[in-house]
Design a protein around this motif. Structure first.
Motif, PDB file in Angstrom:
ATOM      1  N   GLU A 328       0.953  -1.234  -0.145  1.00  0.00           N
ATOM      2  CA  GLU A 328       0.070  -0.005   0.151  1.00  0.00           C
ATOM      3  C   GLU A 328       0.807   1.264   0.031  1.00  0.00           C
ATOM      4  O   GLU A 328       0.541   2.297  -0.443  1.00  0.00           O
ATOM      5  CB  GLU A 328      -0.841   0.093   1.280  1.00  0.00           C
ATOM      6  N   ARG A 329       1.903   1.290   0.516  1.00  0.00           N
ATOM      7  CA  ARG A 329       2.910   2.344   0.474  1.00  0.00           C
ATOM      8  C   ARG A 329       3.992   2.545  -0.434  1.00  0.00           C
ATOM      9  O   ARG A 329       4.817   3.285  -0.722  1.00  0.00           O
ATOM     10  CB  ARG A 329       3.696   2.260   1.940  1.00  0.00           C
ATOM     11  N   GLY A 330       3.974   1.398  -1.625  1.00  0.00           N
ATOM     12  CA  GLY A 330       4.585   1.605  -2.642  1.00  0.00           C
ATOM     13  C   GLY A 330       6.183   1.219  -2.553  1.00  0.00           C
ATOM     14  O   GLY A 330       6.886   1.624  -3.426  1.00  0.00           O
ATOM     15  N   VAL A 331       6.225   0.319  -1.549  1.00  0.00           N
ATOM     16  CA  VAL A 331       7.691   0.003  -1.250  1.00  0.00           C
ATOM     17  C   VAL A 331       8.025  -1.452  -1.474  1.00  0.00           C
ATOM     18  O   VAL A 331       9.226  -2.072  -1.083  1.00  0.00           O
ATOM     19  CB  VAL A 331       8.242   0.692   0.124  1.00  0.00           C
ATOM     20  N   TRP A 332       7.019  -2.235  -1.794  1.00  0.00           N
ATOM     21  CA  TRP A 332       7.168  -3.714  -1.921  1.00  0.00           C
ATOM     22  C   TRP A 332       8.069  -4.001  -3.278  1.00  0.00           C
ATOM     23  O   TRP A 332       7.838  -3.305  -4.327  1.00  0.00           O
ATOM     24  CB  TRP A 332       5.724  -4.087  -1.799  1.00  0.00           C
ATOM     25  N   ASN A 333       8.925  -5.067  -3.199  1.00  0.00           N
ATOM     26  CA  ASN A 333       9.434  -5.581  -4.310  1.00  0.00           C
ATOM     27  C   ASN A 333       8.725  -6.814  -4.553  1.00  0.00           C
ATOM     28  O   ASN A 333       8.990  -7.771  -3.759  1.00  0.00           O
ATOM     29  CB  ASN A 333      11.008  -5.644  -3.899  1.00  0.00           C
ATOM     30  N   ASP A 334       8.393  -7.016  -5.911  1.00  0.00           N
ATOM     31  CA  ASP A 334       7.869  -8.137  -6.136  1.00  0.00           C
ATOM     32  C   ASP A 334       8.725  -9.603  -6.057  1.00  0.00           C
ATOM     33  O   ASP A 334       8.128 -10.640  -6.087  1.00  0.00           O
ATOM     34  CB  ASP A 334       7.527  -8.083  -7.849  1.00  0.00           C
ATOM     35  N   ALA A 335       9.748  -9.217  -6.024  1.00  0.00           N
ATOM     36  CA  ALA A 335      11.047 -10.405  -5.843  1.00  0.00           C
ATOM     37  C   ALA A 335      10.551 -11.225  -4.388  1.00  0.00           C
ATOM     38  O   ALA A 335      11.247 -12.072  -4.192  1.00  0.00           O
ATOM     39  CB  ALA A 335      12.375  -9.958  -5.924  1.00  0.00           C
ATOM     40  N   TRP A 336       9.961 -10.271  -3.518  1.00  0.00           N
ATOM     41  CA  TRP A 336       9.828 -10.859  -2.101  1.00  0.00           C
ATOM     42  C   TRP A 336       8.478 -11.569  -2.198  1.00  0.00           C
ATOM     43  O   TRP A 336       7.944 -12.162  -1.082  1.00  0.00           O
ATOM     44  CB  TRP A 336       9.584  -9.788  -1.017  1.00  0.00           C
ATOM     45  N   ASP A 337       7.652 -11.688  -3.190  1.00  0.00           N
ATOM     46  CA  ASP A 337       6.334 -12.430  -3.216  1.00  0.00           C
ATOM     47  C   ASP A 337       6.441 -13.865  -2.621  1.00  0.00           C
ATOM     48  O   ASP A 337       5.534 -14.190  -1.622  1.00  0.00           O
ATOM     49  CB  ASP A 337       5.647 -12.372  -4.640  1.00  0.00           C
ATOM     50  N   ASP A 338       7.498 -14.474  -3.056  1.00  0.00           N
ATOM     51  CA  ASP A 338       7.383 -15.826  -2.490  1.00  0.00           C
ATOM     52  C   ASP A 338       8.319 -16.074  -1.028  1.00  0.00           C
ATOM     53  O   ASP A 338       8.070 -17.217  -0.521  1.00  0.00           O
ATOM     54  CB  ASP A 338       8.497 -16.894  -3.314  1.00  0.00           C
ATOM     55  N   ARG A 339       8.413 -14.914  -0.532  1.00  0.00           N
ATOM     56  CA  ARG A 339       8.952 -14.972   0.768  1.00  0.00           C
ATOM     57  C   ARG A 339       7.862 -14.636   2.076  1.00  0.00           C
ATOM     58  O   ARG A 339       8.247 -14.260   3.169  1.00  0.00           O
ATOM     59  CB  ARG A 339      10.284 -13.943   1.137  1.00  0.00           C
ATOM     60  N   VAL A 340       6.688 -14.329   1.664  1.00  0.00           N
ATOM     61  CA  VAL A 340       5.617 -13.963   2.507  1.00  0.00           C
ATOM     62  C   VAL A 340       5.332 -15.226   3.060  1.00  0.00           C
ATOM     63  O   VAL A 340       4.973 -16.491   2.476  1.00  0.00           O
ATOM     64  CB  VAL A 340       4.386 -13.438   1.536  1.00  0.00           C
ATOM     65  N   ALA A 341       5.148 -15.263   4.503  1.00  0.00           N
ATOM     66  CA  ALA A 341       4.778 -16.417   5.223  1.00  0.00           C
ATOM     67  C   ALA A 341       3.355 -16.933   5.187  1.00  0.00           C
ATOM     68  O   ALA A 341       2.529 -16.028   4.913  1.00  0.00           O
ATOM     69  CB  ALA A 341       5.245 -16.045   6.774  1.00  0.00           C
ATOM     70  N   LYS A 342       3.071 -18.078   5.080  1.00  0.00           N
ATOM     71  CA  LYS A 342       1.857 -18.639   4.996  1.00  0.00           C
ATOM     72  C   LYS A 342       1.575 -19.400   6.259  1.00  0.00           C
ATOM     73  O   LYS A 342       2.400 -20.081   6.988  1.00  0.00           O
ATOM     74  CB  LYS A 342       1.830 -19.558   3.763  1.00  0.00           C
ATOM     75  N   PRO A 343       0.070 -19.340   6.581  1.00  0.00           N
ATOM     76  CA  PRO A 343      -0.338 -20.272   7.885  1.00  0.00           C
ATOM     77  C   PRO A 343      -0.036 -21.834   7.758  1.00  0.00           C
ATOM     78  O   PRO A 343      -0.068 -22.156   6.608  1.00  0.00           O
ATOM     79  CB  PRO A 343      -1.675 -19.704   7.697  1.00  0.00           C
TER      80      PRO A 343
END
Length: 343
Positions: A328-343
Motif C-alpha cells: 500500500e505504501r509503494g515500497v514492496w519488491n515483487d521479488a519478495w512475493d514468495d517470501r511472504v509467510a503462509k499459515p
C-alpha cells in the motif's frame, strides 16, 4: 404468579444471552513480548511501543518481558516461550545459516520466526578512555587488549564483533556487568568497550550512565579499515559527535549500522498486524517524544521497512501484514512475493 415467573425467566435468559456475548466482545489476546535487558535500548523502546499499541489496539494486551539479550527472545519465540521478540538482521542471518549463537539450534524450533516490524537501525562502534587516545589510533590497535563488546547474547555485540573480525582485530573479550563498565574503563582494566546508538540519534541508557563514571572518547576506524569493512559488505555511517551528549574527542563518529525490529508471528493475523503498523505510523510523533530511537519511523517508516526487509528477506519469511502495508505504501519488491509467510 405465572406471569411473574415467566417474566423472571425471560429476564434471566436475556441476562444470560448478553452476559455470554460480553466476554466475546471484550476478549483480549495477551502478547508476551520478549526484549533485551532493563537499561538497554531495546527494553526502553518496547516499553514505549507497547504503551501506545495497548491503547490503540485494545484487542491485544502487550506485556514487556526483559531477557538477557535479544537473541534469547528470538529463541524463546521459536520454542514457544514468547509471543513476540526483538530481532535483528544479524540474528536472522545466524539463524538461517545455523552458525554462531544459533549453531545447533534448528532441532529446537517449534515455529518459524518471521519479520513483521522494523523499528530502527542500531549503530555500533568503540569507546576508549581519553588517556589512551595517544596509544590507539585505529581499531586494530586494540588487538590483544581487554575489551567489553557487549553481553554475550546481545546483537550489538555480534554486529561489532563481525566488524572487528572483518578487519582482523584479535582482542580479549571480557564479560562484565553493564553497571561496572565505566569503573573498569576508568581503572584501566578494560581498554575498549562497545559504544552504540539507536537510529543515529540516541545512546543506550547504560552508556549514558557510564559517562558519569569515566571520561571516554570514540575510537574511529582508520580510512584503510573503513575500506576493509566495505569490502566485506559492511557500510559505515557518520553520526553526529553530539549524539552521546558529551565530548567524545572526534569531529564525526564512525559507526557500523544494522537493522532491529519488534516482531510477532502468524499468531497475529494479517489484518491485525497491518493495523498495528498503521497505528505505529500514525503515532510516530508520540513515539519519538518518548524515545528518539523511533526517529527513522517518524521520518519515513515505509522506507525503513523496505530497507529492513531487504536485509533479511533471504533469511526469514515476511509477515503478510507487513507485506500488505508495504504494498500500500509503494515500497514492496515483487521479488519478495514468495517470501511472504503462509499459515
Amino acid at each position: 404468579m405465572k406471569k411473574s415467573i415467566a417474566f423472571f425467566i425471560m429476564v434471566v435468559m436475556v441476562g444470560w444471552v448478553f452476559g455470554a456475548a460480553a466476554p466475546a466482545q471484550s476478549q483480549v489476546t495477551d502478547i508476551s513480548w520478549g526484549t533485551s535487558a532493563v537499561g538497554s535500548a531495546g527494553h526502553r523502546a518496547l516499553v514505549n511501543l507497547a504503551a501506545m499499541l495497548n491503547r490503540e489496539i485494545p484487542e491485544y494486551r502487550i506485556m514487556v518481558l526483559p531477557t538477557p539479550g535479544a537473541i534469547v527472545s528470538v529463541k524463546g519465540y521459536a520454542t514457544g516461550e514468547f509471543d513476540g521478540y526483538y530481532g535483528a538482521d544479524i540474528a536472522f542471518y545466524e539463524l538461517a545459516n545455523d552458525i554462531q549463537r544459533f549453531k545447533g539450534f534448528k532441532p529446537n524450533i517449534k515455529r518459524q520466526p518471521v519479520q513483521s516490524f522494523w523499528a530502527y537501525t542500531m549503530e555500533v562502534g568503540i569507546g576508549i578512555h581519553t588517556r589512551d587516545l595517544g596509544n590507539f589510533k585505529q581499531w586494530r590497535d586494540l588487538s590483544r587488549q581487554r575489551m567489553f563488546t557487549g553481553p554475550m547474547p546481545w546483537d550489538v555485540r555480534a554486529a561489532l564483533e563481525r566488524g572487528m573480525e572483518a578487519i582482523g582485530v584479535n582482542h580479549q573479550y571480557m564479560e562484565v556487568d553493564l553497571s561496572t563498565v565505566g569503573s573498569l574503563v576508568d581503572a584501566g582494566r578494560l581498554k575498549g568497550f562497545i559504544a552504540y546508538t539507536s537510529a543515529e540519534a540516541t545512546p543506550a541508557p547504560w552508556i549514558v550512565e557510564l559517562s558519569l563514571a569515566t571520561d571516554w572518547a570514540i575510537l574511529n576506524p582508520s580510512k584503510e579499515e573503513m575500506q576493509m569493512l566495505r569490502d566485506q559488505g559492511i557500510e559505515p555511517v557518520q553520526v553526529s559527535k553530539d549524539v552521546f551528549k558529551k565530548d567524545v574527542k572526534v569531529d564525526s563518529i564512525t559507526l557500523l549500522p544494522f537493522f532491529y525490529g519488534f516482531h510477532v508471528g502468524l499468531e497475529v493475523p494479517e489484518e491485525d498486524m497491518y493495523r498495528m503498523l498503521v497505528a505505529i505510523e500514525k503515532n510516530a510523533d508520540e513515539l519519538v517524544k518518548a524515545d528518539a530511537g523511533f526517529r527513522q519511523i517518524q521520518q519515513n517508516m515505509p522506507e525503513l521497512q523496505r530497507r529492513g526487509v531487504a536485509s533479511s528477506a533471504a533469511f526469514v519469511p515476511i509477515h503478510p501484514g507487513l507485506a500488505k502495508y508495504m504494498r500500500e505504501r509503494g515500497v514492496w519488491n515483487d521479488a519478495w512475493d514468495d517470501r511472504v509467510a503462509k499459515p
